[in-house]
Design an enzyme around this catalytic site. Structure first.
Site, mmCIF file in Angstrom:
data_model
loop_
_atom_site.group_PDB
_atom_site.id
_atom_site.type_symbol
_atom_site.label_atom_id
_atom_site.label_comp_id
_atom_site.label_asym_id
_atom_site.label_seq_id
_atom_site.Cartn_x
_atom_site.Cartn_y
_atom_site.Cartn_z
ATOM 1 N N ASN A 157 0.786 -1.266 0.022
ATOM 2 C CA ASN A 157 0.104 -0.105 -0.009
ATOM 3 C C ASN A 157 0.699 1.279 0.084
ATOM 4 O O ASN A 157 1.037 1.932 -0.990
ATOM 5 C CB ASN A 157 -0.973 0.158 1.141
ATOM 6 N N ASP A 158 1.292 1.631 1.207
ATOM 7 C CA ASP A 158 2.040 2.961 1.045
ATOM 8 C C ASP A 158 3.317 3.030 0.354
ATOM 9 O O ASP A 158 3.867 3.946 -0.161
ATOM 10 C CB ASP A 158 2.628 3.315 2.901
ATOM 11 N N VAL A 159 4.027 1.604 -0.006
ATOM 12 C CA VAL A 159 5.105 1.663 -0.679
ATOM 13 C C VAL A 159 5.028 2.077 -2.346
ATOM 14 O O VAL A 159 5.840 2.221 -2.940
ATOM 15 C CB VAL A 159 5.873 0.368 -0.807
#
Lengths: 463, 100
Positions: free
Chosen positions: A388-390
């Site tokens: 997700n965040d990456v």
């Protein structure tokens, strides 16, 4: 010293020298995947030599006690180390590391309890090693408990930093007292000193969130190395100084690399409350566009290049075997498949590589961020699984985003993006992901394992 | 060991550690952290000496705990590192393995 005692002494020193050499060669070999397996064996041989020769040390007593302690500790660690699933490896590293820190503190504790007077340098290092080792011990246990899910929430309160500083000051004050008395302090002072040092480790680690834990584990690994080197000086043991210092330096570098990959400074990890205040930012416009497995399968089967971006979500669902099976099907059809790994994918840098290796993915198909980022533009499909965040492009573009500046995988540059995701929730950091709302992104909802199986079915049906 | 010799050892070992790790690819960071975790298990040697020189019951207890913990560090560090590294294989290794 008699002739035979002198010979024994030389023999022990020679064995420690060989052990230190084997440790460094072993670590060096571990720096490339080809020789890595051999590296740990070399280091293991060094450890065996050093351990066995120590029984010959002058004036050794309590042989039976030593053997029993080694047996009990060794068997427990062997049993747990063989059984633990690969996903739980980070917390086991924390646990074993904490034990090393505890052992260093125990050595210092015994020397201080002994009450014999020290020279100035050894007593300073004994006390310093005791603090570092004890903090590493209790801190690592908390890190283990958190990653293992035994402690689910992060304890935070108003005057936390003040309390932590106070406990640290008290620990240092007692340590200073012990140093001033040349190590011959009353038992009660020594006991209070160790109790405070252990408490400090707990207090520092409790408020740190799960996402930051890998950095903390790595830091404690370096700390244990340092504590071992200090106690090695106290005991006049060169092997302990060398091995401990090598690990202390290597661990510090590793910690910096990890913190940088997460776009966090070490101070930030230790003293700020990330993840609770950050959730507010990040307005995203657009809509989420769902896709069904058969359509996603067609998209990938007729692509010339697919880049898979796995995240910890994939590992939690134990989907790596299914995903690798899917990739093999695609490769049989002539599709080029690559795996793109973000430095902090999984729970530690390199953790995702271990999980993929466990599923049987050859490491030459796996690329890290620097190698693969230019390739997304030539990819027909980027398949995001549990990450997700990456892959959040806000880290590149949105200055108000809490993850702004973090290096990301440029999955948004691929012609099509397919995201396998359990539900519509935000990532670990609580931030909405702009990638999911792009025009060329399709969401494949479901458990990664189930979605993988459906994709395999659908690709097979195309034959 | 004199203080100044020890200081040299501290310095050289620190640079060695830094250099050895600085060329390690990211894919090996987790096994490497585990591997370096194993290496500081050398604390076992110190713990053995400490217990070997223990006299009173209190000293023996502390020494025993030290050796117990250090042995856990050594064995756990070895087993987990070895398990992880064993899995790293290239496509070529796999093909060779398949033929054998």
């Amino acid at each position: 010293m008699s002739a035979s005692a002198s010979l024994t002494h030389e023999l022990i020193q020679a064995a420690y020298f060989i052990a230190a050499l084997l440790f460094i060669i072993g670590l060096k070999r571990m720096s490339s995947p080809k020789g890595a397996r051999g590296g740990i064996v070399w280091a293991g041989i060094g450890m065996l030599i050093a351990g066995l020769i120590t029984f010959l040390s002058p004036g050794m007593r309590n042989d039976i006690l030593i053997i029993v302690a080694i047996f009990v500790g060794g068997v427990a660690a062997w049993w747990s180390g063989k059984r633990v699933p690969m996903t739980a490896m980070p917390q086991m590293v924390a646990l074993y590391n904490g034990m090393g820190g505890g052992a260093a503190a125990a050595i210092a504790c015994q020397e201080l309890v002994h009450g014999r007077p020290f020279a100035p340098a050894p007593v300073v290092l004994a006390v310093a090693g005791a603090i570092i080792g004890a903090v590493s011990f209790s801190g690592s246990l908390i890190a283990f408990a958190k990653l293992q899910g035994l402690i689910s929430r992060s304890l935070r309160y108003g005057a936390q930093q003040a309390v932590n500083s106070l406990v640290l000051l008290a620990t240092l004050a007692l340590g200073g007292w012990i140093v001033a008395r040349h190590g011959a302090a009353p038992l009660s002072v020594v006991a209070a000193f160790f109790a405070l040092a252990l408490l400090e480790g707990i207090l520092i680690t409790l408020p740190i969130g799960g996402a930051d834990m890998p950095v903390v584990i790595s830091l404690y690994n370096a700390c244990t190395g340092l504590a071992v080197a200090f106690e090695g000086f106290v005991l006049g043991n060169a092997a302990m100084i060398i091995a401990g210092m090598v690990v202390g330096a290597a661990g510090t570098l590793l910690t910096q690399l990890m913190a940088r990959a997460m776009n966090r400074s070490l101070a930030n990890v230790l003293f700020s409350n990330f993840g609770e205040t950050a959730a507010a930012a990040g307005e995203v416009t657009g809509s989420l566009k769902p896709i069904e497995a058969p359509d996603a399968a067609v998209m990938m089967a007729y692509a010339s290049k697919v880049i898979v971006v796995p995240g910890y979500g994939m590992a939690v669902a134990q989907a790596q075997h299914k995903i690798w099976e899917l990739c093999q099907l695609l490769m049989d059809r002539g599709v080029t498949v690559r795996f793109a790994i973000h430095p902090v994918a999984g729970r530690m840098p390199g953790h995702m590589n271990v999980l993929l290796a466990e599923a049987g993915v050859p490491y030459d198909l796996i690329s890290d961020l620097d190698e693969i980022n230019a390739e997304f533009e030539t990819a027909d499909v980027a398949l995001i699984i549990g990450a997700n965040d990456v892959v959040n492009p806000a880290a590149r573009a949105d200055k108000s985003s809490p993850i702004y500046g973090m290096p990301i995988l440029n999955a948004d540059k691929a012609k099509n993006v397919i995201v396998i995701k359990r539900g519509k929730g935000a990532g670990f950091s609580g931030i909405e992901n702009a990638l999911f709302y792009l025009d060329n992104t399709r969401m494949l909802y479901g458990d990664a394992q189930k979605a993988g199986a459906e994709l395999i079915q659908a690709v097979k049906a195309l034959e | 060991m004199t203080g100044i010799i020890a200081l040299y050892i501290f310095m050289l070992a620190a640079f060695t550690g830094y250099e050895v790790i600085s060329r390690v690819p990211v894919i090996l960071h987790t096994p490497l952290m585990s591997g370096s975790n194993f290496v500081h298990g050398i604390v076992l040697v110190g713990a053995m000496v400490a217990l070997g020189n223990a006299h009173t019951p209190l000293e023996k207890t502390i020494g025993f705990i030290g050796v117990l913990l250090a042995a856990g560090n050594v064995v756990g560090g070895y087993v987990s590192t070895e398990r992880m590294l064993e899995m790293f294989k290239t496509s070529q290794d796999k093909r060779k393995g398949g033929q054998a």
